[in-house]
Scaffold this active site. Structure first.
Site, PDB file in Angstrom:
ATOM      1  N   LYS A 115      67.631  11.230  -4.289  1.00 21.04           N
ATOM      2  CA  LYS A 115      66.760  10.961  -5.315  1.00 21.04           C
ATOM      3  C   LYS A 115      66.080  12.161  -6.117  1.00 21.04           C
ATOM      4  O   LYS A 115      65.220  12.764  -5.408  1.00 21.04           O
ATOM      5  CB  LYS A 115      65.623   9.957  -4.826  1.00 21.04           C
ATOM      6  CG  LYS A 115      64.930   9.361  -5.922  1.00 21.04           C
ATOM      7  CD  LYS A 115      63.492   8.759  -5.714  1.00 21.04           C
ATOM      8  CE  LYS A 115      62.717  10.046  -5.615  1.00 21.04           C
ATOM      9  NZ  LYS A 115      62.379  10.546  -6.963  1.00 21.04           N
TER      10      LYS A 115
ATOM     11  N   GLU B 105      60.572  19.952   4.258  1.00 21.41           N
ATOM     12  CA  GLU B 105      60.231  21.096   3.917  1.00 21.41           C
ATOM     13  C   GLU B 105      58.826  21.069   2.796  1.00 21.41           C
ATOM     14  O   GLU B 105      59.180  20.561   1.646  1.00 21.41           O
ATOM     15  CB  GLU B 105      61.491  21.967   3.290  1.00 21.41           C
ATOM     16  CG  GLU B 105      61.373  23.224   3.205  1.00 21.41           C
ATOM     17  CD  GLU B 105      60.736  23.640   1.790  1.00 21.41           C
ATOM     18  OE1 GLU B 105      59.620  24.045   1.773  1.00 21.41           O
ATOM     19  OE2 GLU B 105      61.475  23.983   0.782  1.00 21.41           O
TER      20      GLU B 105
ATOM     21  N   CYS C  32      57.335  27.361  -3.014  1.00 21.73           N
ATOM     22  CA  CYS C  32      56.444  27.046  -1.715  1.00 21.73           C
ATOM     23  C   CYS C  32      56.288  28.413  -0.850  1.00 21.73           C
ATOM     24  O   CYS C  32      55.609  28.362  -0.447  1.00 21.73           O
ATOM     25  CB  CYS C  32      57.170  25.717  -1.259  1.00 21.73           C
ATOM     26  SG  CYS C  32      59.115  26.160  -0.979  1.00 21.73           S
TER      27      CYS C  32
ATOM     28  N   GLU D  79      47.303  24.846  -1.422  1.00 26.91           N
ATOM     29  CA  GLU D  79      48.531  25.213  -2.249  1.00 26.91           C
ATOM     30  C   GLU D  79      48.084  24.869  -3.802  1.00 26.91           C
ATOM     31  O   GLU D  79      47.988  23.698  -4.327  1.00 26.91           O
ATOM     32  CB  GLU D  79      49.743  24.577  -1.898  1.00 26.91           C
ATOM     33  CG  GLU D  79      50.975  24.946  -2.646  1.00 26.91           C
ATOM     34  CD  GLU D  79      52.122  24.479  -2.148  1.00 26.91           C
ATOM     35  OE1 GLU D  79      52.149  23.148  -1.956  1.00 26.91           O
ATOM     36  OE2 GLU D  79      53.296  25.230  -1.687  1.00 26.91           O
TER      37      GLU D  79
HETATM   38  P1  NAD Z   1      55.847  15.154  -4.358  1.00 28.53           P
HETATM   39  O1  NAD Z   1      55.917  15.556  -2.853  1.00 28.53           O
HETATM   40  O2  NAD Z   1      55.013  14.065  -4.495  1.00 28.53           O
HETATM   41  O3  NAD Z   1      57.208  14.646  -5.016  1.00 28.53           O
HETATM   42  C1  NAD Z   1      58.412  15.156  -4.495  1.00 28.53           C
HETATM   43  C2  NAD Z   1      59.461  13.898  -4.392  1.00 28.53           C
HETATM   44  O4  NAD Z   1      59.136  13.207  -3.772  1.00 28.53           O
HETATM   45  C3  NAD Z   1      59.569  13.283  -5.901  1.00 28.53           C
HETATM   46  O5  NAD Z   1      61.172  13.354  -5.683  1.00 28.53           O
HETATM   47  C4  NAD Z   1      59.019  12.177  -5.736  1.00 28.53           C
HETATM   48  O6  NAD Z   1      59.663  11.194  -6.401  1.00 28.53           O
HETATM   49  C5  NAD Z   1      59.153  12.079  -4.170  1.00 28.53           C
HETATM   50  N1  NAD Z   1      58.033  10.897  -3.860  1.00 28.53           N
HETATM   51  C6  NAD Z   1      56.808  10.915  -4.356  1.00 28.53           C
HETATM   52  N2  NAD Z   1      56.191   9.762  -3.512  1.00 28.53           N
HETATM   53  C7  NAD Z   1      57.051   9.194  -2.611  1.00 28.53           C
HETATM   54  C8  NAD Z   1      56.915   8.584  -1.306  1.00 28.53           C
HETATM   55  N3  NAD Z   1      55.865   7.828  -1.159  1.00 28.53           N
HETATM   56  N4  NAD Z   1      58.306   8.374  -0.652  1.00 28.53           N
HETATM   57  C9  NAD Z   1      59.237   9.091  -0.798  1.00 28.53           C
HETATM   58  N5  NAD Z   1      59.405   9.958  -1.909  1.00 28.53           N
HETATM   59  C10 NAD Z   1      58.094  10.063  -2.511  1.00 28.53           C
HETATM   60  O7  NAD Z   1      55.414  16.179  -5.233  1.00 28.53           O
HETATM   61  P2  NAD Z   1      54.629  16.276  -6.759  1.00 28.53           P
HETATM   62  O8  NAD Z   1      53.456  15.231  -6.851  1.00 28.53           O
HETATM   63  O9  NAD Z   1      55.732  16.207  -7.713  1.00 28.53           O
HETATM   64  O10 NAD Z   1      53.880  17.833  -6.834  1.00 28.53           O
HETATM   65  C11 NAD Z   1      52.880  17.873  -6.298  1.00 28.53           C
HETATM   66  C12 NAD Z   1      52.549  19.143  -5.490  1.00 28.53           C
HETATM   67  O11 NAD Z   1      53.478  19.245  -4.481  1.00 28.53           O
HETATM   68  C13 NAD Z   1      52.582  20.578  -6.065  1.00 28.53           C
HETATM   69  O12 NAD Z   1      51.468  20.894  -6.744  1.00 28.53           O
HETATM   70  C14 NAD Z   1      53.037  21.207  -4.887  1.00 28.53           C
HETATM   71  O13 NAD Z   1      51.836  21.729  -4.369  1.00 28.53           O
HETATM   72  C15 NAD Z   1      53.768  20.456  -4.192  1.00 28.53           C
HETATM   73  N6  NAD Z   1      55.388  20.807  -4.022  1.00 28.53           N
HETATM   74  C16 NAD Z   1      55.725  21.436  -3.210  1.00 28.53           C
HETATM   75  C17 NAD Z   1      56.852  21.790  -2.962  1.00 28.53           C
HETATM   76  C18 NAD Z   1      57.764  22.507  -2.156  1.00 28.53           C
HETATM   77  O14 NAD Z   1      58.820  23.087  -2.488  1.00 28.53           O
HETATM   78  N7  NAD Z   1      57.115  22.732  -1.038  1.00 28.53           N
HETATM   79  C19 NAD Z   1      57.844  21.277  -4.266  1.00 28.53           C
HETATM   80  C20 NAD Z   1      57.317  20.567  -5.324  1.00 28.53           C
HETATM   81  C21 NAD Z   1      55.702  19.887  -5.272  1.00 28.53           C
END
Ligand code: NAD
Length: 492
Positions: free
Chosen positions: A186, A262, A295, A395
């Site tokens: 996904k 991660e 990250c 972060e």
């Molecule tokens: P997120 O963690 O909410 O989303 C990442 C993925 O998880 C997306 O594909 C999303 O659809 C999915 N997702 C969301 N809620 C879910 C749930 N309850 N169960 C399963 N999957 C779910 O990240 P975001 O809201 O897009 O970004 C917010 C913050 O996350 C950023 O500001 C940053 O700090 C952090 N981030 C970190 C990384 C990393 O590589 N560590 C990458 C992206 C974002």
């Protein structure tokens, strides 16, 4: 900088077929540098996700995929060839939908994972110790020959972020396929096309059987949650925020999901007092690469009090001169943030930094001058930061560097470790030995001493503490997708 000419794949890959959502729904793919609609993509619902999970389960349970190693290697090599043939299309697509500077596609955004992200695990299929023999035993009057077998876990749910979407997808797909699992992927809704492109290449250019890889695009985050609660899914491989990672663990507990997480980071670059400041300190502006959406970014710079003013002068000049703007311009190091939501989150945290008393010396405007379109935030530098401040603990995921003074080496170690995260970091010293001695005391999953880089498909990557569980890449990452079975047979 429109991203014109980029025409993405609108269909998902479910059970070997390129399909629209059952409902026919689609959503827009937005260029974050221009806010223009690039095109659309299937907006899946629960019924589509259910079909994908069923297909992955069937492919795992009722084909020889999990045991046919030579075939899996062949399939990975086919996919590699297909990806390479569309390398430049992929590059343009990533720049358009991710807003990544084209320069970054020559590094982790495209070229690095393309080079060995699939081929390293493909080679490992031949080299890995799938079986080992233990000493034979005599227990309860039975003479036993004893073996240990490594077997695929089953169906993996892979949930992707938007910041380095191709890199993360390849770093999951390579070992998942090499180890004989099947998968439902996904992608993040912000960056769907690089994933659907891979789906099309799998369907059209490889022998990967129907159901082995499924790619489901959706605006609904709860489709990710559907993967975490479905009993037919054995393991969740997630990259994203710590908050979502925690929720995945919690929701996955009911079916005792294996989880690889991660997550976020707040990594420190420790500049020791004997370092070559003129070389090392300006490089701290690399926190602005891809607008800080990484990250492993070193977002806290720790400077010794004895050379603090000199360091501040150098990093201020470097942050003032970061080349940024149009991501299609090869000279730029940073483009926009991914969305208005992320821009607002970053500017909100910058305001918090000012409110908590950190000194803002570069950037910090709510909207950069002359940028009416696109989700841009200026390179931003705070100095005189106390490690307890929000901007030193959270972060930010934007182009924001915090400079923190320290008293002595002991204090530097204390500050670096005073974080709920433990992902990455760096230590700079004239003495590599001094740097390595300090590296043993830093609680993070990766660390660079002086000008060096640990990255690679063979290098385990992941976090201590709230930065995650498990490792991506390397033997550790490969084994994460395997179960272990102990076998005994009569000794003859
Ligand atoms: P997120 O963690 O909410 O989303 C990442 C993925 O998880 C997306 O594909 C999303 O659809 C999915 N997702 C969301 N809620 C879910 C749930 N309850 N169960 C399963 N999957 C779910 O990240 P975001 O809201 O897009 O970004 C917010 C913050 O996350 C950023 O500001 C940053 O700090 C952090 N981030 C970190 C990384 C990393 O590589 N560590 C990458 C992206 C974002």
């Amino acid at each position: 900088m429109t991203g014109q000419g980029v025409a993405g794949e609108t269909r998902m890959l479910i059970d070997g077929r390129l399909v629209a959502a059952a409902s026919g729904a689609t959503f827009d793919n937005i260029n974050p540098a221009t806010e223009e609609v690039l095109g659309h993509v299937a907006d899946a619902g629960a019924v589509d996700m259910d079909r994908a999970i069923a297909a992955a389960r069937r492919a795992f349970d009722h084909t020889d995929w999990s045991t046919n190693r030579a075939f899996r290697r062949h399939c990975l090599e086919q996919l590699q060839e297909a990806l390479e043939s569309e390398r430049e299309l992929l590059r343009a697509e990533l720049v358009a939908e991710v807003g990544t500077p084209v320069a970054v596609t020559y590094m982790a955004q495209l070229e690095w994972p393309l080079e060995e992200g699939l081929l390293w695990p493909a080679k490992e299929i031949e080299q890995f110790a799938w079986e080992r023999e233990l000493p034979s035993s005599t227990l309860a009057g039975m003479n036993s020959r004893r073996l240990v077998w490594k077997e695929a876990v089953g169906v993996v749910g892979a949930i992707l972020p938007w910041n380095y979407p191709f890199e993360v997808m390849i770093s999951k797909l390579g070992p998942i396929v090499a180890t004989g699992n099947t998968v439902v992927i996904k992608p993040a809704p912000d960056t769907p096309w690089n994933a659907t492109r891979i789906g099309r290449l799998i369907a059209e250019r490889t022998d990967i059987p129907a159901g082995v890889v499924n790619i489901v695009t959706s605006t609904d985050h709860l489709l990710g949650e559907q993967l975490t609660v479905d009993p037919r899914v054995d393991l969740i491989s997630f990259t994203g925020s710590t908050a979502t990672g925690q929720r995945i663990m919690e929701k996955g507990a009911a079916t005792l999901k294996r989880v690889f997480l991660e997550l976020g980071g707040k990594s420190a670059a420790i500049i020791l007092d004997d370092a070559d400041f003129a070389t090392v300190v300006p490089a701290g502006m690399s926190v602005c690469m891809h607008a800080g959406q990484g990250c492993a970014m070193q977002t806290r710079m720790l400077l010794p009090r004895s050379r603090y003013d000199e360091g501040v002068e150098l990093i201020t000049a470097a942050m003032q001169n970061v080349p940024w703007g149009d991501p299609t311009d090869p000279a730029n190091l940073m483009g926009p943030l991914i969305s208005a939501r992320q821009r607002d989150r970053v500017t909100g945290l910058i305001r918090t930094g000012i409110d908590e008393g950190a000194e803002l010396v570069v950037g910090g405007a709510e909207r950069p001058a002359g940028r009416e379109r696109g989700f841009f935030v200026e390179p931003t530098l705070f100095i005189g930061v106390d490690n307890s401040m929000t901007i030193a603990q959270e972060e930010i995921f934007g182009p924001v560097l915090t400079v923190i003074p320290y008293e002595d080496d002991e204090d530097a170690v204390r500050i670096a470790n005073d974080s709920k995260y433990g992902l990455a970091g760096a230590i700079h010293s004239a003495s590599t030995e001094r740097g390595m001695a300090m590296a043993r005391r830093i609680r993070t999953g990766s660390l660079a001493v002086n000008a060096s880089l640990w990255y690679g498909a063979d290098s385990p990557y992941g976090g201590y503490k709230n930065s995650g569980i498990g490792r991506q890449n390397g033997i550790e990452g490969f084994e994460q997708y395997l179960e272990t079975k102990a076998i005994s047979v009569p000794l003859v």
